[in-house]
Design an enzyme around this catalytic site. Structure first.
Site, PDB file in Angstrom:
ATOM      1  CG  ASP A  84     -92.932  58.431 -45.983  1.00  0.00           C
ATOM      2  OD1 ASP A  84     -94.075  58.569 -45.528  1.00  0.00           O
ATOM      3  OD2 ASP A  84     -91.915  58.612 -45.313  1.00  0.00           O
ATOM      4  CG  ASP A  85     -93.911  55.713 -53.670  1.00  0.00           C
ATOM      5  OD1 ASP A  85     -93.922  56.833 -54.187  1.00  0.00           O
ATOM      6  OD2 ASP A  85     -93.524  54.705 -54.260  1.00  0.00           O
TER       7      ASP A  85
END
Lengths: 289, 289, 289, 289
Positions: free
Chosen positions: B233-234
């Protein structure tokens, strides 16, 4: 503005709350202007805001008797374990503005107050710098310079608290005030201190958040206004807003957009507080719009 | 759609870059449709996107010679240390969709593809569940069921990679695919895997973010699409959007609003990637709009 | 979803309305889940939405008796000149979708219905073209092709009305249906036909609004969903949304953004209608959120 | 702020424009900071904004010779039929503010100017009322009271034009100035008068637009800033923004939200004009962001 009263309630949820409150108001002859309720099902809590006319526009021309209502309401409130406030619109909340060197928020609030958009009194502006002094003078508001040093925070806060007490302040607005208040200070004004700060997706916790957001290439920047609790930049959120940015925006553009957002979300929070639209509980708020 | 070519460039910034690239295009007879540049001053990098017509609309009626241009461009690109891609609009990127049980994103992408809004080929849909099978069949797209178990991720990923290779896939879209890809998998498709996730102010990192956001009383919820890097999720943000909520919204309302945002930010990211509008570098993107 | 009932009321405003309705519900043992009221001061009208549980979660375990309540409520409603509807959540509204050749809205609604986001039945899809036939088949919904010609509109509408009657349709959704309905048709389904259209600042009334908006250089485009009345693209507004554009966006980009907006504002309007959140009166709506 | 120059160009589109302009800048040793182009394909027009450093940061330390560049550029501009402006960032545009009795926009602009956000000089504030006099005095700006009567507009405008000429004004900002300017006045300052007005979907043309919007139940309200042309509230749009409202908002809430929007869209338009980001042509603008 209408001559009215606002009753704000929160209590444990149970059946018949609306019926009992609205029946009492009906019996006392209230002409209800606005009413809104909310239930927090997870916590079993009930919230209500009712506003009704005090002048006799809708009845026999007599004025609503607020004291009599309060006497009738108190036993009910006790029975139903309510926390409540009853405020007449004629009452002007006494507000202190705290700021530092960045004046866009305090200037915006003053202009809104001056134009009548914010119905309150602003007896005093407190700052750890002198930048705001001229603006305070223009609006005829007392300015008090309270310098702050990390090693003498207690002393500064004692001074600030004395000023607030002396002016009968009921709401403190941190309009970009760049000092952290102690837990003791905050505890003196529960849900009575409003702050504003930037906010980003994802969150950046360091010293230069706009630089971090630019470095990370975020596409939105935001601002959040909230009641101040012991934890810095935490506390029940009152309002948030965002603006779209792109890779073309430099750090200074982000800062400018952020200032626009801060003006808007802070002034809305203050207005809603003055209009008794906000109930805060736990770490969140209900904002009756 | 116009028959055109897109040149995407990034390189160390220096004087005269625009002059040299645009002069070369001019000499070769290009009829430029769009051109945009960007400089990252902090990093000393230069980015450029140029799109020009290939058919002879603007000149003597002859077609632009893309191969000849490429031969002339290559020495310049080497001299100026450029990373670059040159793509004709006739080329249809081959896209694989990955999903799990929640189908709003994959259904939205398929409808956009079917209506011509997304100009690509979708040879295969991969899922660890069978929920999407009917939808894949309706659109005439091969569906492959690759079950996943934590203890056999390597095996599952080997199967997935074989599928991608077999179909000549150039872009993987994680349309609410609820499995974490290994660093090895991600390294095989750098800046070629697009994901979508919810995003909140402040950020919530636990297992049930919508519950956390509701519990915290946020006034905005958001979604973010990004390229996948090793960190979950980065990765470089491509697009973000938010929606306003209130205390009246229950968790299920937040989830519904979140789905609307996810559809929109994911489909935009995919479209921009297909149109060669995105340059990613470090942990951020330039999106030429 | 909770087993509940929704009572929607509008009537002339007078004192004690909330007290009387809420007292009746209290006496009948209702466990209120949500309640909201609104007053239109200019018109002297009162609006209320109350939702309460039907199963015995909060009392002695017995089920709320909806028929008995209705019998008790009717005299009150008559006395107070109320227009009202009482709907149990178990009831699934029967919806017909009308579309033409552009399928983004109908595909979006079907996916939301399929995923359970829209709690209704969709017995039939009607179109003057055959493009949607495959999609209808995939979702197992009857498709009826009703060709339209200007000179035979009455005939086509008679056919459509027969289809609606045959399927017991209670709500018609015009999901980019590119034909104007007659006043007679509209009068048969008052506040039961929902349409969506683009909207711009300033307004453009000609045949190609996206071209007009592009030619005028607007910075925002929007979409509006509304109940259909006799006047084309007029009628009580249910929802609106906008997206930011720039000079870089071509007409086709505006159209794509417009489609995103149309999906969202139409599906929200349908959901709110299904949840009995909308009261329309005169040329406006109250949407209880 | 960087010591830089901005070149703004519009001309008939033809091949090689970017190559020729950027090559000339390259030969003269310009260190380009930002460059952006746009083509209006429908009209066959080309637009360009280039900004480059004047101080010798990137070269041998010598200052860029703006006069020599201008001499070299002029023949090219003539040959290519360019309209163009060349402005050094050291130049401060001279701005006159016009207002009437509502001061939120003028107060906002003054605060932004005072804080350095708007890089310009404001030699004079003109109003047909005296409300702004104190604010002008606080900021040390000359205030001129020019009363207006319908039957003596020519006289009043003659006075205003003399004031503008006397102060060398280059930009007039109508910050809620409630008088219509004559076509003769407007013709004296083409694309040099910026105005702000509310905007609604649908549009309301009458005397009390907020009342009309409330009566129509719109869900969004907006504001638009634009260059003034002969047609009232028309002219090339520079910026627009909207805010969401609901049935709970009274007319006064709409007005308050509208003021927030007006502040923001007007101040952005002024900033972009000062930064030479706007090219207006026909009835639209290109805003290079």
């Amino acid at each position: 503005m209408q001559d009215s009263a606002v009753l704000l309630i929160d209590c444990p949820d149970r059946r018949g709350l609306v019926a009992r409150v609205s029946s009492l108001l009906y019996e006392q002859g209230a002409n209800i202007l606005h009413a809104d309720q909310h239930r927090d099902e997870a916590l079993g809590l009930f919230f209500m805001r009712v506003e009704w006319a005090l002048d006799g526009t809708a009845g026999g021309g007599t004025r609503f008797d607020l004291e009599r209502f309060q006497q009738a309401f108190e036993p009910l409130a006790t029975e139903l374990e309510m926390r409540w406030t009853l405020t007449a619109s004629a009452h002007r909340t006494r507000v202190a503005l705290f700021c530092s060197r960045t004046l866009h928020c305090v200037a915006d609030l003053l202009q809104r107050w001056h134009s009548g958009e914010l119905r309150c009194e602003i007896p005093v502006i407190v700052s750890n710098h002198r930048d705001v002094e001229g603006l305070a003078g223009f609006y005829g508001i007392e300015f008090v310079h309270v310098p702050t040093r990390p090693e003498a925070r207690a002393e500064a806060e004692a001074g600030q608290l004395a000023i607030l007490a002396g002016h009968g302040v009921e709401l403190v607005v941190l309009a970009r005030y760049m000092q952290v208040l102690s837990a003791e200070f905050v505890a003196r004004y529960p849900a009575q201190i409003i702050n504003v700060h930037h906010s980003f997706l994802p969150a950046f916790t360091g010293a230069r958040p706009y630089h971090a957001a630019h470095g990370r290439g975020v596409k939105l920047i935001g601002a959040t206004s909230h009641y101040v609790t012991e934890v810095l930049d935490d506390g029940p959120i009152i309002e948030q807003d965002v603006a779209r940015i792109s890779h073309r925006d430099q750090v200074e553009d982000l800062v400018a957009r952020g200032r626009d957002l801060e003006r808007v979300v802070l002034s809305r929070a203050v207005r809603w507080h003055l209009e008794r639209r906000i109930l805060s509980y736990g770490n969140k708020t209900v904002v009756f719009d």
